[in-house]
Write a protein that holds these residues in place. Structure first.
Motif, PDB file in Angstrom:
ATOM      1  N   UNK A   1       0.837  -1.208   0.000  1.00  0.00           N
ATOM      2  CA  UNK A   1       0.000   0.000   0.000  1.00  0.00           C
ATOM      3  C   UNK A   1       0.870   1.257   0.000  1.00  0.00           C
ATOM      4  N   UNK A   2       0.433   2.262  -0.727  1.00  0.00           N
ATOM      5  CA  UNK A   2       1.123   3.551  -0.746  1.00  0.00           C
ATOM      6  C   UNK A   2       0.121   4.666  -0.462  1.00  0.00           C
ATOM      7  N   UNK A   3       0.628   5.792   0.007  1.00  0.00           N
ATOM      8  CA  UNK A   3      -0.215   6.941   0.282  1.00  0.00           C
ATOM      9  C   UNK A   3       0.111   8.040  -0.725  1.00  0.00           C
ATOM     10  N   UNK A   4      -0.875   8.467  -1.517  1.00  0.00           N
ATOM     11  CA  UNK A   4      -0.607   9.532  -2.487  1.00  0.00           C
ATOM     12  C   UNK A   4      -0.434  10.876  -1.791  1.00  0.00           C
ATOM     13  N   UNK A   5       0.470  11.688  -2.307  1.00  0.00           N
ATOM     14  CA  UNK A   5       0.679  13.030  -1.767  1.00  0.00           C
ATOM     15  C   UNK A   5       0.586  14.054  -2.894  1.00  0.00           C
ATOM     16  N   UNK A   6       0.066  15.209  -2.556  1.00  0.00           N
ATOM     17  CA  UNK A   6       0.020  16.351  -3.466  1.00  0.00           C
ATOM     18  C   UNK A   6       0.365  17.594  -2.654  1.00  0.00           C
ATOM     19  N   UNK A   7       0.783  18.621  -3.320  1.00  0.00           N
ATOM     20  CA  UNK A   7       1.024  19.885  -2.627  1.00  0.00           C
ATOM     21  C   UNK A   7       2.368  19.944  -1.935  1.00  0.00           C
ATOM     22  N   UNK A   8       2.472  19.239  -0.814  1.00  0.00           N
ATOM     23  CA  UNK A   8       3.714  19.266  -0.044  1.00  0.00           C
ATOM     24  C   UNK A   8       3.852  17.986   0.761  1.00  0.00           C
ATOM     25  N   UNK A   9       5.051  17.757   1.243  1.00  0.00           N
ATOM     26  CA  UNK A   9       5.309  16.623   2.115  1.00  0.00           C
ATOM     27  C   UNK A   9       4.662  16.927   3.467  1.00  0.00           C
ATOM     28  N   UNK A  10       3.820  16.040   3.977  1.00  0.00           N
ATOM     29  CA  UNK A  10       3.037  16.347   5.185  1.00  0.00           C
ATOM     30  C   UNK A  10       3.890  16.847   6.346  1.00  0.00           C
ATOM     31  N   UNK A  11       3.464  17.965   6.919  1.00  0.00           N
ATOM     32  CA  UNK A  11       4.138  18.499   8.093  1.00  0.00           C
ATOM     33  C   UNK A  11       5.472  19.142   7.835  1.00  0.00           C
ATOM     34  N   UNK A  12       5.776  19.433   6.566  1.00  0.00           N
ATOM     35  CA  UNK A  12       7.073  20.032   6.223  1.00  0.00           C
ATOM     36  C   UNK A  12       6.862  21.228   5.298  1.00  0.00           C
ATOM     37  N   UNK A  13       7.952  21.950   5.046  1.00  0.00           N
ATOM     38  CA  UNK A  13       7.934  23.049   4.085  1.00  0.00           C
ATOM     39  C   UNK A  13       8.344  22.596   2.690  1.00  0.00           C
ATOM     40  N   UNK A  14       8.516  21.300   2.496  1.00  0.00           N
ATOM     41  CA  UNK A  14       8.942  20.796   1.198  1.00  0.00           C
ATOM     42  C   UNK A  14       7.761  20.696   0.239  1.00  0.00           C
ATOM     43  N   UNK A  15       7.806  21.541  -0.781  1.00  0.00           N
ATOM     44  CA  UNK A  15       6.779  21.531  -1.813  1.00  0.00           C
ATOM     45  C   UNK A  15       7.056  20.396  -2.790  1.00  0.00           C
TER      46      UNK A  15
END
Length: 228
Positions: A112-126
Motif C-alpha cells: 500500500x502507498x499513500x498519495x501526496x500532493x502539494x507538499x510533504x506532510x508536516x514540512x515546508x517541502x513543496x
C-alpha cells in the motif's frame, strides 16, 4: 564497473551531510551511483522533540538504520519517480511507516502507498512535478533551500559534459523541463551521484541553460560511460 548491483549492500558510503539531512550510496562501485537521502524535519510544535525523518528513494544496505537513527525517528519513505521503487518497501516495513508517492507517480510497489500532493506532510517541502511523459513521471521536493530530485539532474559521469558539475538527464536535454528554471537552491540532492552542496543555484542554471546545446556531446559521453 557493473551498471547496477542488486541485493542488500554490505556497507554504505555516506554523502551529502548537512544540518537538515544526509545521503548515502549503497554501491559506490556501480556505474549508476544510485543515491538515497534522508531529510530531518523538527516537529513544528515541539523544538525539543526528535526530528521526523523522511527517507527518499532508498537503496538498502548495512548501516542505513544506524544512519537514520542519528537524525531522529523515521516518519515515512518517499518515492519520487516511477523507476525509483528501489528498496522503499523493505525500509518502510522495517520502520513500520507508510510509503508516500506523488499522486501522478506509479512505481509499481507491491505494498500500500499513500498519495501526496502539494507538499510533504508536516514540512515546508513543496512537491513539484518535474517530468510528465507517458513513460516517465517524476517529482522533486523543494523548500527554497534544498532541492531533492530523482533523475531530473545528476552528477555522475553519464549525466555530465564539459564544465558541468550537475547535468540534465540525457533523455531530457532536447527539451529540458520548465521547472528547472524555477529552482534556486542552496544544495541539490540527486538520485545519482553526490549532491551539490555549494554553488548549487549557479551550477543548476548553467546546466539548464546549456542542456540542449550540449546534448550531442552529453549523449556521446553517456554512451561511453555506460560501455566502459
Amino acid at each position: 564497473m557493473p551498471l547496477k548491483q542488486t541485493g542488500r549492500a554490505d556497507a554504505i558510503t555516506e554523502i551529502d551531510r548537512f544540518e537538515g539531512g544526509v545521503g548515502w550510496i549503497a554501491y559506490p562501485e556501480e556505474t549508476m551511483q544510485r543515491a538515497s537521502h534522508a531529510l530531518a524535519v523538527p516537529p513544528a510544535d515541539d523544538e525539543d522533540a526528535e526530528a521526523d525523518v523522511w527517507v527518499i528513494d532508498p537503496v538498502d544496505g548495512d548501516g542505513v538504520d544506524e544512519l537514520l537513527a542519528e537524525l531522529g525517528t523515521v516518519t515515512g519513505v518517499v518515492v519520487l519517480m516511477d523507476r525509483h521503487a528501489r528498496d522503499a518497501e523493505a525500509v518502510a516495513d522495517r520502520h513500520d511507516v507508510p510509503i508516500y508517492v506523488p499522486s501522478y507517480v506509479d512505481p509499481e510497489i507491491d505494498a500500500p502507498t499513500q498519495p501526496i500532493t502539494g507538499s510533504l506532510p508536516g514540512t515546508d517541502f513543496e512537491l513539484v512535478r518535474t517530468v510528465d511523459w507517458p513513460i516517465w513521471d517524476e517529482a522533486a521536493l523543494y523548500d527554497g533551500e534544498t532541492l531533492v530530485v530523482g533523475d531530473l539532474v545528476g552528477t555522475v559521469d553519464y549525466f555530465l559534459t564539459g564544465r558541468e558539475h550537475v547535468g540534465v538527464h540525457p533523455m531530457l536535454r532536447i527539451a529540458p523541463p520548465s521547472p528547472l528554471t524555477d529552482f534556486t537552491p542552496d544544495r541539490i540532492l540527486t538520485g545519482h551521484g553526490d549532491g551539490i552542496m555549494q554553488t548549487a543555484a549557479r551550477d543548476l542554471e548553467y546546466a539548464a541553460d546549456g542542456a540542449r546545446r550540449r546534448a550531442p556531446k552529453a549523449w556521446l559521453n553517456s554512451l561511453s560511460s555506460m560501455l566502459s
